[in-house]
Design a protein around this motif. Structure first.
Motif, PDB file in Angstrom:
ATOM      1  N   ARG A 348       0.866  -1.199   0.023  1.00  0.00           N
ATOM      2  CA  ARG A 348       0.059  -0.139   0.011  1.00  0.00           C
ATOM      3  C   ARG A 348       0.799   1.302  -0.050  1.00  0.00           C
ATOM      4  NH1 ARG A 348      -2.134  -2.409   4.503  1.00  0.00           N
ATOM      5  NH2 ARG A 348      -1.261  -0.595   5.840  1.00  0.00           N
ATOM      6  N   GLU A 349       0.242   2.431  -0.386  1.00  0.00           N
ATOM      7  CA  GLU A 349       0.727   3.520  -0.512  1.00  0.00           C
ATOM      8  C   GLU A 349       0.983   4.095   0.980  1.00  0.00           C
ATOM      9  OE1 GLU A 349       3.422   6.857  -1.557  1.00  0.00           O
ATOM     10  OE2 GLU A 349       2.994   4.967  -2.716  1.00  0.00           O
ATOM     11  N   PRO A 350       2.003   4.325   1.764  1.00  0.00           N
ATOM     12  CA  PRO A 350       1.744   4.992   3.166  1.00  0.00           C
ATOM     13  C   PRO A 350       1.060   6.183   3.311  1.00  0.00           C
ATOM     14  CG  PRO A 350       4.187   4.158   2.662  1.00  0.00           C
ATOM     15  CD  PRO A 350       3.400   4.211   1.119  1.00  0.00           C
ATOM     16  N   ASP A 351       0.413   6.239   4.227  1.00  0.00           N
ATOM     17  CA  ASP A 351      -0.572   7.360   4.661  1.00  0.00           C
ATOM     18  C   ASP A 351       0.376   8.469   5.249  1.00  0.00           C
ATOM     19  OD1 ASP A 351      -2.101   9.524   5.312  1.00  0.00           O
ATOM     20  OD2 ASP A 351      -3.642   8.085   6.016  1.00  0.00           O
ATOM     21  N   GLU A 352       0.785   9.597   4.570  1.00  0.00           N
ATOM     22  CA  GLU A 352       1.635  10.556   5.424  1.00  0.00           C
ATOM     23  C   GLU A 352       0.916  10.937   6.565  1.00  0.00           C
ATOM     24  OE1 GLU A 352       3.370  13.431   2.901  1.00  0.00           O
ATOM     25  OE2 GLU A 352       4.205  12.067   1.385  1.00  0.00           O
ATOM     26  N   ARG A 353      -0.322  10.959   6.686  1.00  0.00           N
ATOM     27  CA  ARG A 353      -0.738  11.676   7.764  1.00  0.00           C
ATOM     28  C   ARG A 353      -0.508  10.763   9.078  1.00  0.00           C
ATOM     29  NH1 ARG A 353      -6.973  11.773   6.094  1.00  0.00           N
ATOM     30  NH2 ARG A 353      -6.143   9.655   5.523  1.00  0.00           N
ATOM     31  N   THR A 354      -0.166   9.467   8.827  1.00  0.00           N
ATOM     32  CA  THR A 354       0.353   8.687  10.117  1.00  0.00           C
ATOM     33  C   THR A 354       1.619   8.239   9.928  1.00  0.00           C
ATOM     34  OG1 THR A 354      -0.756   6.838   9.128  1.00  0.00           O
ATOM     35  CG2 THR A 354      -2.083   8.144  10.462  1.00  0.00           C
ATOM     36  N   THR A 355       2.332   8.273   9.017  1.00  0.00           N
ATOM     37  CA  THR A 355       3.472   7.439   8.893  1.00  0.00           C
ATOM     38  C   THR A 355       4.769   8.574   8.733  1.00  0.00           C
ATOM     39  OG1 THR A 355       3.475   7.587   6.381  1.00  0.00           O
ATOM     40  CG2 THR A 355       2.524   5.563   7.672  1.00  0.00           C
ATOM     41  N   VAL A 356       4.581   9.928   8.861  1.00  0.00           N
ATOM     42  CA  VAL A 356       5.423  10.926   9.009  1.00  0.00           C
ATOM     43  C   VAL A 356       5.237  11.781  10.225  1.00  0.00           C
ATOM     44  CG1 VAL A 356       6.706  13.240   7.993  1.00  0.00           C
ATOM     45  CG2 VAL A 356       5.590  11.260   6.498  1.00  0.00           C
ATOM     46  N   PRO A 357       6.134  11.445  11.191  1.00  0.00           N
ATOM     47  CA  PRO A 357       6.167  12.025  12.717  1.00  0.00           C
ATOM     48  C   PRO A 357       6.740  13.604  12.463  1.00  0.00           C
ATOM     49  CG  PRO A 357       7.983  10.694  12.709  1.00  0.00           C
ATOM     50  CD  PRO A 357       7.453  10.383  11.259  1.00  0.00           C
ATOM     51  N   TRP A 358       5.954  14.224  11.801  1.00  0.00           N
ATOM     52  CA  TRP A 358       6.208  15.658  11.478  1.00  0.00           C
ATOM     53  C   TRP A 358       5.950  16.667  12.904  1.00  0.00           C
ATOM     54  CZ3 TRP A 358       2.151  18.665  12.463  1.00  0.00           C
ATOM     55  CH2 TRP A 358       0.728  18.402  12.206  1.00  0.00           C
ATOM     56  N   ALA A 359       5.183  16.269  13.774  1.00  0.00           N
ATOM     57  CA  ALA A 359       5.415  17.031  14.907  1.00  0.00           C
ATOM     58  C   ALA A 359       6.512  17.174  15.838  1.00  0.00           C
ATOM     59  CB  ALA A 359       3.916  16.465  15.994  1.00  0.00           C
ATOM     60  N   VAL A 360       7.290  16.287  15.576  1.00  0.00           N
ATOM     61  CA  VAL A 360       8.696  16.744  16.080  1.00  0.00           C
ATOM     62  C   VAL A 360       9.095  18.158  15.920  1.00  0.00           C
ATOM     63  CG1 VAL A 360      11.078  16.031  16.142  1.00  0.00           C
ATOM     64  CG2 VAL A 360       9.253  14.165  16.002  1.00  0.00           C
ATOM     65  N   ASP A 361       9.203  18.611  14.644  1.00  0.00           N
ATOM     66  CA  ASP A 361       9.463  19.976  14.182  1.00  0.00           C
ATOM     67  C   ASP A 361       8.545  21.136  14.814  1.00  0.00           C
ATOM     68  OD1 ASP A 361      11.256  18.896  12.858  1.00  0.00           O
ATOM     69  OD2 ASP A 361      10.095  19.064  10.854  1.00  0.00           O
ATOM     70  N   ALA A 362       7.448  20.844  15.306  1.00  0.00           N
ATOM     71  CA  ALA A 362       6.647  21.675  15.979  1.00  0.00           C
ATOM     72  C   ALA A 362       7.156  22.007  17.545  1.00  0.00           C
ATOM     73  CB  ALA A 362       5.045  21.154  16.262  1.00  0.00           C
ATOM     74  N   GLY A 363       8.087  21.252  17.943  1.00  0.00           N
ATOM     75  CA  GLY A 363       8.500  21.606  19.435  1.00  0.00           C
ATOM     76  C   GLY A 363       7.799  20.305  20.245  1.00  0.00           C
ATOM     77  N   SER A 364       8.766  19.654  21.233  1.00  0.00           N
ATOM     78  CA  SER A 364       8.288  18.398  22.014  1.00  0.00           C
ATOM     79  C   SER A 364       7.577  18.899  23.005  1.00  0.00           C
ATOM     80  CB  SER A 364       9.652  17.581  22.073  1.00  0.00           C
ATOM     81  OG  SER A 364      10.128  17.070  20.712  1.00  0.00           O
ATOM     82  N   PRO A 365       6.546  18.394  23.476  1.00  0.00           N
ATOM     83  CA  PRO A 365       5.877  18.670  24.768  1.00  0.00           C
ATOM     84  C   PRO A 365       6.702  17.960  25.911  1.00  0.00           C
ATOM     85  CG  PRO A 365       4.652  17.044  23.582  1.00  0.00           C
ATOM     86  CD  PRO A 365       5.643  17.388  22.790  1.00  0.00           C
ATOM     87  N   GLN A 366       7.058  18.841  27.234  1.00  0.00           N
ATOM     88  CA  GLN A 366       8.059  18.048  27.885  1.00  0.00           C
ATOM     89  C   GLN A 366       7.436  18.630  29.589  1.00  0.00           C
ATOM     90  OE1 GLN A 366      12.031  19.699  28.122  1.00  0.00           O
ATOM     91  NE2 GLN A 366      12.629  17.579  29.181  1.00  0.00           N
ATOM     92  N   VAL A 367       7.589  17.854  30.448  1.00  0.00           N
ATOM     93  CA  VAL A 367       7.359  18.071  31.776  1.00  0.00           C
ATOM     94  C   VAL A 367       8.670  18.015  32.711  1.00  0.00           C
ATOM     95  CG1 VAL A 367       5.878  17.885  33.832  1.00  0.00           C
ATOM     96  CG2 VAL A 367       4.859  17.667  31.607  1.00  0.00           C
ATOM     97  N   VAL A 368       9.027  18.723  33.185  1.00  0.00           N
ATOM     98  CA  VAL A 368      10.140  18.647  34.266  1.00  0.00           C
ATOM     99  C   VAL A 368       9.230  18.768  35.742  1.00  0.00           C
ATOM    100  CG1 VAL A 368      12.179  19.874  35.364  1.00  0.00           C
ATOM    101  CG2 VAL A 368      11.560  20.476  33.272  1.00  0.00           C
ATOM    102  N   PHE A 369       9.543  17.512  36.367  1.00  0.00           N
ATOM    103  CA  PHE A 369       8.540  17.151  37.433  1.00  0.00           C
ATOM    104  C   PHE A 369       9.381  17.690  38.797  1.00  0.00           C
ATOM    105  CE2 PHE A 369       6.945  14.295  34.247  1.00  0.00           C
ATOM    106  CZ  PHE A 369       5.785  14.400  34.400  1.00  0.00           C
ATOM    107  N   THR A 370       9.922  18.889  38.676  1.00  0.00           N
ATOM    108  CA  THR A 370      10.480  19.381  40.001  1.00  0.00           C
ATOM    109  C   THR A 370       9.069  20.160  40.845  1.00  0.00           C
ATOM    110  OG1 THR A 370      10.920  21.242  38.628  1.00  0.00           O
ATOM    111  CG2 THR A 370      12.641  19.972  39.323  1.00  0.00           C
ATOM    112  N   ASP A 371       9.459  20.728  41.872  1.00  0.00           N
ATOM    113  CA  ASP A 371       8.105  21.648  42.602  1.00  0.00           C
ATOM    114  C   ASP A 371       9.044  22.710  42.564  1.00  0.00           C
ATOM    115  OD1 ASP A 371       5.988  22.328  44.185  1.00  0.00           O
ATOM    116  OD2 ASP A 371       7.140  22.010  45.875  1.00  0.00           O
ATOM    117  N   PRO A 372       8.438  23.762  41.882  1.00  0.00           N
ATOM    118  CA  PRO A 372       7.187  23.813  40.950  1.00  0.00           C
ATOM    119  C   PRO A 372       7.662  22.882  39.605  1.00  0.00           C
ATOM    120  CG  PRO A 372       8.209  25.840  40.552  1.00  0.00           C
ATOM    121  CD  PRO A 372       9.125  25.144  41.745  1.00  0.00           C
TER     122      PRO A 372
END
Length: 479
Positions: A348-372
């Motif tokens: 099958r032709e790969p569906d670019e909507r699910t086989t290209v992880p392009w959201a990496v370029d948008a900036g990764s979400p992250q939590v630093v679990f310090t207080d605060p």
């Protein structure tokens, strides 16, 4: 070639059985492919036994205790160090009082779904070919590298000879040292400095930069620095270790610092970054490319570069490709690659909507679990400007949300959004304060989906929750 000498084959072989490798294997298997996964240590990987799980298991009782202390009527909670360590041991499946861990739960999952486990160290030997501890195996469709990273120990004179802790020893230690020095000022350094200070260690942080959490917004690093100092942590910023020596195999450790002072401690934790686990993997020998730091170079579809127009067969996901050193982003890449390989195998032709992880370029979400806590998604203000975006920044104290005052008396924290003025969308958000981790996914959805601020204004936050800060930020912006 005799039948006995034909190497065992699967459609896909995954090298590395941490969460990223497990996700890649699972996704390929669900696509109808036969899969083997290779692991030289523990199934579940660094995250399950030495990083994400144990560190958060250690931090949660500290968070819960402090949250209770900030609410009138429940101020009497205290941290119980033996209880905290016991909780950690349960999370990492420690075997009794030993330094061994039980990965039978993860192995049982592999057996249940029908993924073959190969124990040992893997090395690429040719196209679709690997060895595991010298025994040959072949893949019919693809090999996926998910070997992750290892803690970096910099070339400071005497440092390696002093046998310092890395995240592995710090997250699994059954002993709380009287004194602990921490080299580094990033996420691991800040989280574990706070853990050991709460458990009773006298902690000193030595960081070359002038602030903490240098990849985050500056106000986030300042807030965490102030919190650590309130915890009694001695911050030596703008300082580096020039040399290290240890008195005997397990004696005191002495650091000579760049400001001319010396520091004596019982244990030394090195938390200055990560190194890709590509040594001996054979990537270059089979034609693949590594960058100058040793990370595997990949295309937008996580295909290893270096093979020209040849049919893709070698992929790299997670920390080993250096795109985003975060477990959740590696798992995201792994899901995309599993779907990609499954589609190609089925013709099958790969569906670019699910086989290209392009959201990496948008900036990764992250939590630093310090207080605060520090919860961030997308780009910082500086990163956005470096990309040439015309941005506007909105800052508000977190107590502008009615729900913040219900979470804690005199709630302290700050929120920031970074708006692309030309597109009218959010490109970054950072929240600092107690319990802000659960706010970050809303920011991630808005950023990745490029939701116009005029549309986001109609996403009404429930009252009285901390999510009301979204409404206040949009009002301050002028929507």
């Amino acid at each position: 070639m005799s039948e006995e000498s034909v190497p065992p084959e699967w459609d896909v072989i995954v090298v590395g059985a941490g969460p990223v490798g497990e996700n890649a294997a699972d996704r390929a298997h669900k696509a109808g492919l036969t899969v083997a996964i290779v692991e030289k240590h523990l199934v579940g990987g660094e995250c399950s036994f030495y990083a994400c799980s144990p560190s958060k298991a250690l931090l949660r009782p500290i968070h819960a205790t402090r949250a209770s202390q900030r609410v009138q009527g429940s101020e009497g909670a205290t941290v119980d160090p033996p209880g905290v360590l016991a909780r950690r041991d349960a999370w990492i499946n420690r075997i009794g009082t030993s330094d061994r861990f039980d990965d039978s739960g993860q192995v049982g999952w592999l057996d249940h779904v029908g993924i073959t486990l190969l124990r040992g160290a893997a090395r690429l030997t040719g196209k679709l070919a690997i060895e595991v501890d010298g025994k040959p195996y072949r893949a019919r469709r693809a090999v996926i590298l998910a070997t992750g990273t290892e803690p970096t120990v910099p070339p400071v004179p005497g440092l390696r000879e002093a046998h310092p802790w890395t995240n592995r020893e710090a997250t699994t230690s059954r002993r709380v040292p009287d004194r602990l020095a921490v080299l580094g000022g990033g996420v691991v350094a800040c989280e574990l400095a706070q853990v050991y200070a709460a458990l009773g260690s006298a902690v000193t942080v030595v960081e070359l930069a002038d602030g903490l959490l240098g990849r985050n917004e500056e106000f986030a690093g300042r807030a965490v620095a102030e919190a650590l100092e309130r915890d009694g942590v001695d911050l030596r910023l703008g300082t580096r270790a020039e040399s290290v020596s240890r008195l005997g195999p397990s004696g005191e450790v002495t650091l000579e610092l760049s400001d001319g002072s010396s520091l004596t401690t019982d244990e030394l934790l090195v938390a200055v970054g990560r190194t890709p686990a590509t040594d001996g993997l054979g990537v270059v020998e089979v034609g693949g490319q590594l960058d100058d730091a040793g990370y595997v170079r990949v295309t937008e579809r996580m295909e290893v570069k270096g093979f020209g127009d040849d049919e893709p067969w070698l992929y790299a996901v997670g920390d080993v490709n250096g795109l985003a050193l975060l477990t959740h982003m590696g798992k995201y890449q792994a899901r995309a690659v599993g779907d990609l390989i499954g589609a190609r195998a089925a013709g099958r032709e790969p569906d670019e909507r699910t086989t290209v992880p392009w959201a990496v370029d948008a900036g990764s979400p992250q939590v630093v679990f310090t207080d605060p806590e520090v919860a961030a998604a997308g780009l910082t203000e500086a990163e956005a400007r470096e990309r040439g975006l015309r941005v506007r920044v909105v800052d508000l104290p977190m107590d502008k949300a009615a729900g913040a005052g219900l979470q804690a008396e005199g709630y302290q924290g700050q929120a920031r959004i970074v708006v692309d003025e030309d597109a009218g969308v959010l490109v970054g958000a950072t929240f600092v304060g107690q319990d802000v981790a659960e706010l970050v996914h809303a920011a991630t959805v808005a950023i990745v989906s490029k939701v116009p601020l005029t549309t986001l204004w109609h996403a009404v936050p429930s009252y009285p929750t901390m999510s009301e800060i979204w409404l206040r930020l949009l009002e301050e912006y002028g929507v």
